[in-house]
Design a protein around this motif. Structure first.
Motif, PDB file in Angstrom:
ATOM      1  N   ALA A   1       0.826  -1.209   0.000  1.00  0.00           N
ATOM      2  CA  ALA A   1       0.000   0.000   0.000  1.00  0.00           C
ATOM      3  C   ALA A   1       0.864   1.264   0.000  1.00  0.00           C
ATOM      4  O   ALA A   1       0.578   2.222  -0.713  1.00  0.00           O
TER       5      ALA A   1
ATOM      6  N   ILE B   1      -0.220   2.848  -3.544  1.00  0.00           N
ATOM      7  CA  ILE B   1      -1.402   3.718  -3.495  1.00  0.00           C
ATOM      8  C   ILE B   1      -1.016   5.157  -3.820  1.00  0.00           C
ATOM      9  O   ILE B   1      -0.068   5.701  -3.265  1.00  0.00           O
ATOM     10  N   ARG B   2      -1.735   5.744  -4.789  1.00  0.00           N
ATOM     11  CA  ARG B   2      -1.503   7.145  -5.160  1.00  0.00           C
ATOM     12  C   ARG B   2      -2.869   7.803  -5.319  1.00  0.00           C
ATOM     13  O   ARG B   2      -3.838   7.302  -4.779  1.00  0.00           O
TER      14      ARG B   2
ATOM     15  N   LEU C   1      -7.604   8.247  -2.768  1.00  0.00           N
ATOM     16  CA  LEU C   1      -6.482   7.313  -2.731  1.00  0.00           C
ATOM     17  C   LEU C   1      -6.857   6.005  -3.413  1.00  0.00           C
ATOM     18  O   LEU C   1      -7.898   5.416  -3.123  1.00  0.00           O
TER      19      LEU C   1
ATOM     20  N   GLU D   1      -4.842   2.490  -5.902  1.00  0.00           N
ATOM     21  CA  GLU D   1      -3.638   1.986  -6.538  1.00  0.00           C
ATOM     22  C   GLU D   1      -3.811   1.929  -8.055  1.00  0.00           C
ATOM     23  O   GLU D   1      -2.882   1.577  -8.780  1.00  0.00           O
ATOM     24  N   GLN D   2      -5.007   2.278  -8.565  1.00  0.00           N
ATOM     25  CA  GLN D   2      -5.278   2.309 -10.011  1.00  0.00           C
ATOM     26  C   GLN D   2      -5.106   3.740 -10.531  1.00  0.00           C
ATOM     27  O   GLN D   2      -4.993   4.676  -9.755  1.00  0.00           O
TER      28      GLN D   2
ATOM     29  N   ALA E   1     -12.148   2.965  -7.918  1.00  0.00           N
ATOM     30  CA  ALA E   1     -13.289   2.064  -8.142  1.00  0.00           C
ATOM     31  C   ALA E   1     -14.586   2.855  -8.329  1.00  0.00           C
ATOM     32  O   ALA E   1     -15.470   2.434  -9.080  1.00  0.00           O
TER      33      ALA E   1
ATOM     34  N   GLN F   1     -11.293  15.325   2.574  1.00  0.00           N
ATOM     35  CA  GLN F   1     -10.365  14.207   2.745  1.00  0.00           C
ATOM     36  C   GLN F   1     -10.940  12.906   2.190  1.00  0.00           C
ATOM     37  O   GLN F   1     -12.163  12.710   2.230  1.00  0.00           O
ATOM     38  N   PRO F   2     -10.080  11.993   1.713  1.00  0.00           N
ATOM     39  CA  PRO F   2     -10.564  10.696   1.209  1.00  0.00           C
ATOM     40  C   PRO F   2     -11.383   9.925   2.248  1.00  0.00           C
ATOM     41  O   PRO F   2     -12.336   9.231   1.887  1.00  0.00           O
ATOM     42  N   SER F   3     -11.035  10.057   3.531  1.00  0.00           N
ATOM     43  CA  SER F   3     -11.758   9.300   4.561  1.00  0.00           C
ATOM     44  C   SER F   3     -13.224   9.696   4.609  1.00  0.00           C
ATOM     45  O   SER F   3     -14.078   8.906   5.011  1.00  0.00           O
TER      46      SER F   3
ATOM     47  N   LEU G   1     -15.564   7.498   2.528  1.00  0.00           N
ATOM     48  CA  LEU G   1     -15.988   6.269   3.210  1.00  0.00           C
ATOM     49  C   LEU G   1     -17.172   6.541   4.125  1.00  0.00           C
ATOM     50  O   LEU G   1     -18.139   5.788   4.146  1.00  0.00           O
ATOM     51  N   ALA G   2     -17.095   7.641   4.908  1.00  0.00           N
ATOM     52  CA  ALA G   2     -18.169   7.966   5.852  1.00  0.00           C
ATOM     53  C   ALA G   2     -19.481   8.208   5.102  1.00  0.00           C
ATOM     54  O   ALA G   2     -20.536   7.712   5.505  1.00  0.00           O
TER      55      ALA G   2
ATOM     56  N   GLN H   1     -20.891   4.963   3.690  1.00  0.00           N
ATOM     57  CA  GLN H   1     -21.455   4.071   4.704  1.00  0.00           C
ATOM     58  C   GLN H   1     -22.782   4.594   5.251  1.00  0.00           C
ATOM     59  O   GLN H   1     -23.641   3.821   5.650  1.00  0.00           O
TER      60      GLN H   1
END
Lengths: 198, 198
Positions: A50, A54-55, A63, A65-66, A70, A87-89, A92-93, A96
């Motif tokens: 990672a 990861i970039r 973030l 790795e492709q 996705a 932020q990337p995080s 996710l929030a 979800q």
């Protein structure tokens, strides 16, 4: 012994994890060595991978790795809705908690000229190009309501306006279960200013 | 995308760390990727190395990547004093807090026949051989004062007795700053039974 013991090196290295002090680092090291070597070995392998692979996604700057993440390559997402986060995080929030099915754009921070963070550091040129492309109908700003956050939001809203894209901002106010008397003044003021007709 | 995104794999793998749930795993992953890739890469390297190379010292059974650990090979330690502990982590605690300059022996647990932990699992044969060698003058038992711990301590004391080695046990009682009214009954009872003449 010419070299430092590997156990000591491991305990030191674990302190790069956020919130891990000397005692926790010891506890983690002994836990992995005595109870979960397999998990530790797997974590080491994936972490090494990672850290090098990861970039940032070329399109939304999250973030991955492709070349494209996705979400950006998912044909089932609505390209007409673009949510801008700091932020990337935060992606996710949102994924979800909400049923948002559009795409994202990650700034990586807020405009802060005094700290040398201008439009280029946040990829606002890339975002402007995307808003001018004609695909995006609405840009949803999920940016914190601080001074810098508001400046950033206004900057993006102007850019959206130029390209005929509607700009909205997520609501800021009293959280679910939040008790007014314990809420900070800033949030309460935001909640009053953002009141809506029933 | 045929494979799972590497970021998701990293977040999952981080959950092998003790006390790390889904949210902390996310926080750690983003912290390493956005702020400390170098530390993360270094940790991954050392962790991989540690998980494969660290094993038990042939002499004292603590964790080390050598045949003999740094303490066992240190010529400045007093081989006449042998401190028996349950876990390798306890050696670190004793080294940091006391001026003990002897050597150690790690049991890795306590005698518990119902759980299949007998003298062999704890290396008590190895310890007996060492006590019979003539070098050890005193064996200091730093074993927890539970039922199994006491059984283990008595087993070792008998072995020491056979070889003419004096066996002592570290004091258990009221800790520094401990207030009697808030102390558990077991500790208080130990403190009374272990009282010494002034």
């Amino acid at each position: 012994m010419s070299e430092r013991p590997l156990l000591g090196q491991l305990i030191d290295a674990l302190r790069c994890l956020p919130g891990v002090g000397p005692k926790s680092a010891q506890r983690i090291a002994f836990h992995l060595l005595e109870r979960d070597r397999e998990g530790g070995a797997r974590l080491a392998r994936i972490m090494a991978d990672a850290m090098t692979r990861i970039r940032r996604c070329c399109r939304c700057r999250t973030l991955t790795e492709q070349d494209l993440c996705a979400l950006c390559t998912n044909p089932h997402r609505d390209g007409g809705l673009l949510c801008v986060v700091e932020q990337p995080s935060e992606i996710l929030a949102i994924e979800q908690a909400t049923d948002f099915r559009g795409l994202y754009f990650v700034l990586g921070g807020r405009l802060s000229p005094l700290d040398g963070i201008g439009p280029e550091e946040l990829g606002l040129d890339l975002l402007d190009a995307r808003l001018s492309g004609g695909e995006v109908r609405e840009v949803i700003l999920a940016i914190s309501p601080t001074v810098e956050g508001s400046a950033t939001a206004h900057f993006i809203a102007e850019s959206a306006d130029r390209h005929g894209v509607s700009a909205t901002r997520i609501a800021h106010g009293v959280p679910l279960g939040g008790e007014l008397e314990y809420l900070d003044g800033g949030t309460l003021a935001l909640a009053f200013n953002g009141r809506r007709r029933l």
